[in-house]
Design a protein around this motif. Structure first.
Motif, PDB file in Angstrom:
ATOM      1  N   ASP A 195       0.840  -1.202   0.000  1.00 31.51           N
ATOM      2  CA  ASP A 195       0.000   0.000   0.000  1.00 31.51           C
ATOM      3  C   ASP A 195       0.876   1.254   0.000  1.00 31.51           C
ATOM      4  O   ASP A 195       0.556   2.242  -0.652  1.00 31.51           O
ATOM      5  N   ASP A 196       1.972   1.217   0.757  1.00 31.07           N
ATOM      6  CA  ASP A 196       2.864   2.385   0.815  1.00 31.07           C
ATOM      7  C   ASP A 196       3.472   2.678  -0.558  1.00 31.07           C
ATOM      8  O   ASP A 196       3.587   3.838  -0.966  1.00 31.07           O
ATOM      9  N   GLN A 197       3.874   1.636  -1.268  1.00 35.39           N
ATOM     10  CA  GLN A 197       4.444   1.838  -2.604  1.00 35.39           C
ATOM     11  C   GLN A 197       3.405   2.452  -3.546  1.00 35.39           C
ATOM     12  O   GLN A 197       3.699   3.364  -4.318  1.00 35.39           O
ATOM     13  N   ILE A 198       2.192   1.962  -3.456  1.00 38.00           N
ATOM     14  CA  ILE A 198       1.122   2.463  -4.332  1.00 38.00           C
ATOM     15  C   ILE A 198       0.820   3.931  -4.012  1.00 38.00           C
ATOM     16  O   ILE A 198       0.684   4.766  -4.909  1.00 38.00           O
ATOM     17  N   VAL A 236      -4.574  11.369 -15.820  1.00 40.61           N
ATOM     18  CA  VAL A 236      -3.169  11.513 -15.417  1.00 40.61           C
ATOM     19  C   VAL A 236      -2.537  10.123 -15.287  1.00 40.61           C
ATOM     20  O   VAL A 236      -3.207   9.148 -14.976  1.00 40.61           O
ATOM     21  N   VAL A 237      -1.256  10.100 -15.545  1.00 38.30           N
ATOM     22  CA  VAL A 237      -0.512   8.846 -15.515  1.00 38.30           C
ATOM     23  C   VAL A 237      -0.250   8.378 -14.079  1.00 38.30           C
ATOM     24  O   VAL A 237      -0.089   9.195 -13.160  1.00 38.30           O
ATOM     25  N   ILE A 238      -0.229   7.052 -13.904  1.00 38.58           N
ATOM     26  CA  ILE A 238       0.239   6.463 -12.649  1.00 38.58           C
ATOM     27  C   ILE A 238       1.240   5.372 -13.032  1.00 38.58           C
ATOM     28  O   ILE A 238       0.909   4.441 -13.765  1.00 38.58           O
ATOM     29  N   VAL A 239       2.460   5.535 -12.555  1.00 38.55           N
ATOM     30  CA  VAL A 239       3.552   4.643 -12.947  1.00 38.55           C
ATOM     31  C   VAL A 239       3.869   3.722 -11.776  1.00 38.55           C
ATOM     32  O   VAL A 239       4.463   4.141 -10.789  1.00 38.55           O
ATOM     33  N   GLU A 240       3.462   2.471 -11.889  1.00 36.17           N
ATOM     34  CA  GLU A 240       3.644   1.507 -10.791  1.00 36.17           C
ATOM     35  C   GLU A 240       4.892   0.668 -11.060  1.00 36.17           C
ATOM     36  O   GLU A 240       4.832  -0.549 -11.227  1.00 36.17           O
ATOM     37  N   CYS A 241       6.006   1.351 -11.115  1.00 33.72           N
ATOM     38  CA  CYS A 241       7.302   0.736 -11.428  1.00 33.72           C
ATOM     39  C   CYS A 241       8.132   0.806 -10.157  1.00 33.72           C
ATOM     40  O   CYS A 241       8.494   1.891  -9.716  1.00 33.72           O
ATOM     41  N   PHE A 242       8.405  -0.341  -9.561  1.00 29.79           N
ATOM     42  CA  PHE A 242       8.991  -0.336  -8.218  1.00 29.79           C
ATOM     43  C   PHE A 242      10.324  -1.072  -8.132  1.00 29.79           C
ATOM     44  O   PHE A 242      10.871  -1.216  -7.055  1.00 29.79           O
ATOM     45  N   GLN A 243      10.806  -1.595  -9.264  1.00 27.87           N
ATOM     46  CA  GLN A 243      12.066  -2.338  -9.194  1.00 27.87           C
ATOM     47  C   GLN A 243      13.125  -1.641 -10.027  1.00 27.87           C
ATOM     48  O   GLN A 243      12.880  -1.308 -11.196  1.00 27.87           O
ATOM     49  N   GLU A 244      14.268  -1.414  -9.421  1.00 26.17           N
ATOM     50  CA  GLU A 244      15.334  -0.707 -10.118  1.00 26.17           C
ATOM     51  C   GLU A 244      15.979  -1.629 -11.136  1.00 26.17           C
ATOM     52  O   GLU A 244      16.685  -2.569 -10.780  1.00 26.17           O
ATOM     53  N   ILE A 245      15.668  -1.348 -12.395  1.00 27.07           N
ATOM     54  CA  ILE A 245      16.234  -2.136 -13.492  1.00 27.07           C
ATOM     55  C   ILE A 245      16.711  -1.161 -14.562  1.00 27.07           C
ATOM     56  O   ILE A 245      16.248  -0.023 -14.605  1.00 27.07           O
ATOM     57  N   LEU A 291       4.676  -3.286 -18.422  1.00 17.64           N
ATOM     58  CA  LEU A 291       3.214  -3.123 -18.271  1.00 17.64           C
ATOM     59  C   LEU A 291       2.894  -2.466 -16.920  1.00 17.64           C
ATOM     60  O   LEU A 291       1.980  -2.886 -16.215  1.00 17.64           O
ATOM     61  N   ALA A 292       3.663  -1.445 -16.608  1.00 22.05           N
ATOM     62  CA  ALA A 292       3.588  -0.842 -15.264  1.00 22.05           C
ATOM     63  C   ALA A 292       2.912   0.522 -15.265  1.00 22.05           C
ATOM     64  O   ALA A 292       2.863   1.179 -14.225  1.00 22.05           O
ATOM     65  N   ILE A 293       2.411   0.952 -16.436  1.00 18.99           N
ATOM     66  CA  ILE A 293       1.899   2.323 -16.527  1.00 18.99           C
ATOM     67  C   ILE A 293       0.397   2.307 -16.811  1.00 18.99           C
ATOM     68  O   ILE A 293      -0.086   1.536 -17.657  1.00 18.99           O
ATOM     69  N   ARG A 296      -4.796  -5.821  -8.072  1.00 17.33           N
ATOM     70  CA  ARG A 296      -3.386  -6.178  -8.291  1.00 17.33           C
ATOM     71  C   ARG A 296      -3.086  -7.616  -7.881  1.00 17.33           C
ATOM     72  O   ARG A 296      -2.083  -8.182  -8.305  1.00 17.33           O
ATOM     73  N   GLU A 297      -3.945  -8.176  -7.047  1.00 14.58           N
ATOM     74  CA  GLU A 297      -3.774  -9.578  -6.643  1.00 14.58           C
ATOM     75  C   GLU A 297      -4.433 -10.526  -7.634  1.00 14.58           C
ATOM     76  O   GLU A 297      -4.384 -11.747  -7.462  1.00 14.58           O
ATOM     77  N   GLY A 298      -5.098  -9.967  -8.648  1.00 12.89           N
ATOM     78  CA  GLY A 298      -5.777 -10.808  -9.638  1.00 12.89           C
ATOM     79  C   GLY A 298      -7.173 -11.229  -9.224  1.00 12.89           C
ATOM     80  O   GLY A 298      -7.769 -12.108  -9.849  1.00 12.89           O
TER      81      GLY A 298
END
Ligand code: SF4
Ligand code: SF4
Length: 160
Positions: A10-13, A28-37, A81-83, A118-120
């Motif tokens: 929840d904090d990341q979201i 507006v965009v929401i970018v759910e990208c949480f892994q540094e790659i 597929l994070a946006i 997000r849990e499907g």
């Protein structure tokens, strides 16, 4: 935890959500990208300045939500597929959510499908408002969904 379950906390979201004031202004965009790659095509795809320049290609995206017009171009550029786009101004009790879709079948415009969190898990019936290709030579479709407003920040996929 994201690395074990694939589901952000929840904090990341909350950390990537635009302000209430910006959400009230329109899509507006929401970018759910949480892994540094090492990845930055989202940044280069946006011609509006919605993404702040990356100092290092491993950086997580940082946004200037005031510059984002909700066009969705960056959705098709993201291999993760994070946006997503959220438009809370669609109606009093419904919001629009645009999701990336690379599966078959592609849902039909006007059809009703299950909206998944997000849990499907199926959390609401949603209507497919629009289906558009992300562009030539791209496998991604952008699916615009009409969702109950209370699920605008939960529904991130569908079951067709
Ligand atoms: S939705 Fe459009 S304007 Fe907003 S960040 Fe993505 S490409 Fe830029
Ligand atoms: S393109 Fe997608 S996965 Fe890559 S940095 Fe941008 S948001 Fe993250």
């Amino acid at each position: 935890m994201l690395s074990k379950t694939g589901v952000p906390t929840d904090d990341q979201i909350e950390a990537v959500k635009p302000s209430k004031e910006r959400l009230a202004k329109g899509p507006v965009v929401i970018v759910e990208c949480f892994q540094e790659i090492p990845c930055d095509p989202c940044y280069t795809a946006c011609k509006q300045g919605g993404f702040l320049p990356f100092e290092d290609i491993n950086d997580l995206p940082e946004m200037d939500f005031e510059k984002c017009n909700g066009c969705g171009v960056c959705i098709g550029a993201c291999p993760g597929l994070a946006i997503f786009i959220v438009d809370e101004t669609y109606s009093d009790d419904e919001a629009l959510v645009i999701i990336p879709w690379e599966f078959v079948p592609v849902p039909e415009e006007g059809s009703t499908v299950k909206g998944l969190n997000r849990e499907g898990e199926a959390v609401a019936e949603v209507k497919v408002k629009k289906v558009r290709s992300a562009g030539k030579n791209k496998n991604t479709n952008l699916i615009t969904l009409i969702v109950p407003k209370e699920f605008a920040h939960e529904i991130r996929s569908i079951e067709v």
